[in-house]
Design an enzyme around this catalytic site. Structure first.
Site, PDB file in Angstrom:
ATOM      1  N   SER A 162       0.840  -1.195   0.000  1.00  0.00           N
ATOM      2  CA  SER A 162       0.000   0.000   0.000  1.00  0.00           C
ATOM      3  C   SER A 162       0.876   1.247   0.000  1.00  0.00           C
ATOM      4  CB  SER A 162      -0.898   0.011   1.233  1.00  0.00           C
ATOM      5  OG  SER A 162      -0.116   0.338   2.366  1.00  0.00           O
ATOM      6  N   LYS A 163       0.215   2.399   0.008  1.00  0.00           N
ATOM      7  CA  LYS A 163       0.937   3.675  -0.001  1.00  0.00           C
ATOM      8  C   LYS A 163       1.929   3.758   1.149  1.00  0.00           C
ATOM      9  CE  LYS A 163      -1.628   6.820  -2.787  1.00  0.00           C
ATOM     10  NZ  LYS A 163      -3.029   6.397  -2.860  1.00  0.00           N
ATOM     11  N   ARG A 164       1.581   3.098   2.251  1.00  0.00           N
ATOM     12  CA  ARG A 164       2.466   3.152   3.420  1.00  0.00           C
ATOM     13  C   ARG A 164       3.835   2.515   3.152  1.00  0.00           C
ATOM     14  NH1 ARG A 164      -1.121   0.333   6.487  1.00  0.00           N
ATOM     15  NH2 ARG A 164      -2.840   1.186   5.298  1.00  0.00           N
ATOM     16  N   ASP A 165       3.902   1.678   2.125  1.00  0.00           N
ATOM     17  CA  ASP A 165       5.183   1.045   1.802  1.00  0.00           C
ATOM     18  C   ASP A 165       6.066   1.944   0.950  1.00  0.00           C
ATOM     19  OD1 ASP A 165       4.772  -1.642   2.996  1.00  0.00           O
ATOM     20  OD2 ASP A 165       3.039  -1.616   1.667  1.00  0.00           O
ATOM     21  N   GLY A 166       5.723   3.214   0.882  1.00  0.00           N
ATOM     22  CA  GLY A 166       6.560   4.143   0.127  1.00  0.00           C
ATOM     23  C   GLY A 166       5.988   4.362  -1.247  1.00  0.00           C
TER      24      GLY A 166
END
Ligand code: GLU
Length: 481
Positions: free
Chosen positions: A249-253
């Site tokens: 997801s976006k949280r993974d960069g």
């Protein structure tokens, strides 16, 4: 059968790595069978769809080399088709107008929750009489269109990745809304419905998409039947997971293809990596291949059911392989935008020929294109920055003498070449009776500011061509005092 597949992104964000990987599998499958790969933009969500996302998706697919054969088709331009199909289902009694208000639906959900039941519509308006409908309309209620789903139905399909799949009609949440209320006509048709209408119209033979669409597939199969169409084959591809095993997801960069591009991945390296995200080639020792080669061996029997973990090291490795084997003119073309982005200027002798020599110097050390910025910075700035080791080296007594020797030798050398550069070093070693390593390290420290780096003689020649070597040798002497 002619194979016709499609990628159907929604322009509510940039081209996502998951969508791009689904596009890769569709592309490979189409090419393997000599079929057609179609692009459809699912832009019926007017609030969230934006033209700049469409641009990003189109340019991302093109950049990756996933060239489509038909389209792009825009759902927003095909609304008449959907209205017709809704009307057809209404006329056949397979769909109906539902006037339930949102307050009534909330109350229904609350009551189901209190009884520990899964939320579902109770089909209360399935059999309204024309008089009941008229009465609701007289109250000013709007209606959505619902499609009948029989609880007793079992929906079965043979998924090309996951094998036999089955769903019960009773697990689909009751009669489904296919068009939202609107003041005119049959309302605004919804995702599950328009996808089916389009896939029928575009004669899609195989629907290849992420496994998050499995529940939609059960509903869509019922719609194919209702519309009297042939049901396509389905292949649900595994999700892409992060290192913790959760959906990337976006949280993974980074998650969008344009982010990967900015990070310095090559299109060939990235697309090669994506083919390996969930698929393994028949010869599993072969890891580097073009899309066309992958297409020859592609089939769903070699697509995993389990999620595919995203592996940055593997991506970096593949990317470096492509960079290292790239012709220098192409690599130069790819690096120029990164240098420009960093504010480097191609002045003072930094012409195309010089740039290509610079690229040759660093190519083998690059993992990502963007690495070239740090690695070549010293060739674009006037005054070099000294590292701790670099300045220690220059402070040695022998260092100052070596640099003075080099400057003196350079005076008698009208043109610096690899050979004359080697001769200068040899001469200084002899004159001053110092080790060659000392001369080399001092020269490197003065020219580059550091004691490690790419080939010294080549670096020197490049700096000489833009007139920076002499000033840096002087600067090195000053830094050593
Ligand atoms: N528009 C859908 C999405 O972006 C694709 C649906 C499909 O492939 O059927 O998830």
């Amino acid at each position: 059968m002619t194979v016709r597949v499609r990628i159907a992104p929604s322009p509510t964000g940039n081209l996502h790595i998951g969508t791009a990987r689904t596009a890769v599998f569709n592309y490979l499958f189409a090419r393997h069978h000599g079929g057609k790969f179609i692009l459809r933009i699912e832009d019926t969500d007017l609030e969230r769809s934006r033209p700049e996302y469409t641009d990003n998706i189109l340019s991302g697919l093109r950049w990756l080399g996933l060239n489509w054969d038909e389209g792009p088709f825009f759902q927003s331009q095909r609304l008449h088709l959907y209205s017709q199909a809704v009307q057809q289902l209404l006329d056949q009694g397979l769909a109906y107008r539902c006037y339930t208000t949102s307050a009534e639906l909330d109350a229904l959900r609350e009551a189901q929750k209190a009884r520990n039941e899964a939320p579902r519509y109770d089909n209360r308006h399935r059999n309204l009489t024309p008089e009941q409908q008229a009465a609701f309309e007289a109250q000013g209620r709007t209606s959505v269109i619902r499609f009948r789903i029989e609880d007793g139905r079992e929906i079965v399909w043979n998924d090309l990745v996951r094998g036999q799949m089955s769903w019960r009609g009773s697990d689909l949440g009751g009669d489904m809304v296919i068009a939202r209320a609107s003041t005119e006509g049959v309302g605004q048709p919804l995702y599950n419905f328009v996808v089916v209408v389009d896939d029928i119209d575009m004669e899609i033979s195989h629907v290849i998409r992420g496994e998050d669409h499995i529940a939609n597939t059960a509903k869509q199969i019922l719609l194919y039947e209702a519309l009297g169409a042939k049901i396509p084959e389905f292949a649900h591809t595994p999700l892409i997971l992060n290192q913790e095993g959760r959906k990337l997801s976006k949280r993974d960069g980074v998650t969008s293809i344009s982010d990967f591009q900015k990070m310095g991945f090559t299109a060939e390296g990235l697309v090669n990596y994506m083919t390996l995200l969930g698929w393994s080639p028949p010869d599993s020792t072969q890891e580097i291949f073009t899309l066309e080669t992958a297409a020859q061996g592609f089939g769903f029997e070699r697509v995993n059911k389990a999620g595919a973990k995203f592996d940055w090291d593997k991506l970096d490795w593949l990317n470096s392989q492509y960079i290292h084997s790239m012709p220098v003119d192409k690599l130069t073309d790819l690096l120029i935008p990164f240098w420009e982005e960093a504010g480097f200027e191609f002045t003072g002798g930094r012409d195309r020929g010089w740039l290509e020599e610079l690229v040759t110097l660093v190519a083998a050390s690059l993992t990502r294109l963007v690495d070239a910025v740090e690695m070549t910075k010293l060739f674009f700035i006037d005054t070099v920055e000294f590292s701790e080791e670099g300045s220690q080296q220059l402070k040695q007594e022998a260092s100052t003498a070596a640099l003075e020797g080099i400057i003196a030798a350079l005076e008698n050398q009208p043109e610096l070449t690899a050979e004359t550069a080697q001769n200068i070093i040899k001469q200084v070693v002899k004159e001053q009776n110092v080790k060659k390593g000392v001369v080399m390290r001092s020269l490197r420290a003065a020219l580059t500011g550091d004691v490690h780096g790419p080939d010294l003689i080549q670096s020197w020649l490049l700096l000489n061509q833009i007139g920076l070597d002499r000033p840096r040798l002087h600067q090195g002497i000053i830094a050593g005092n």
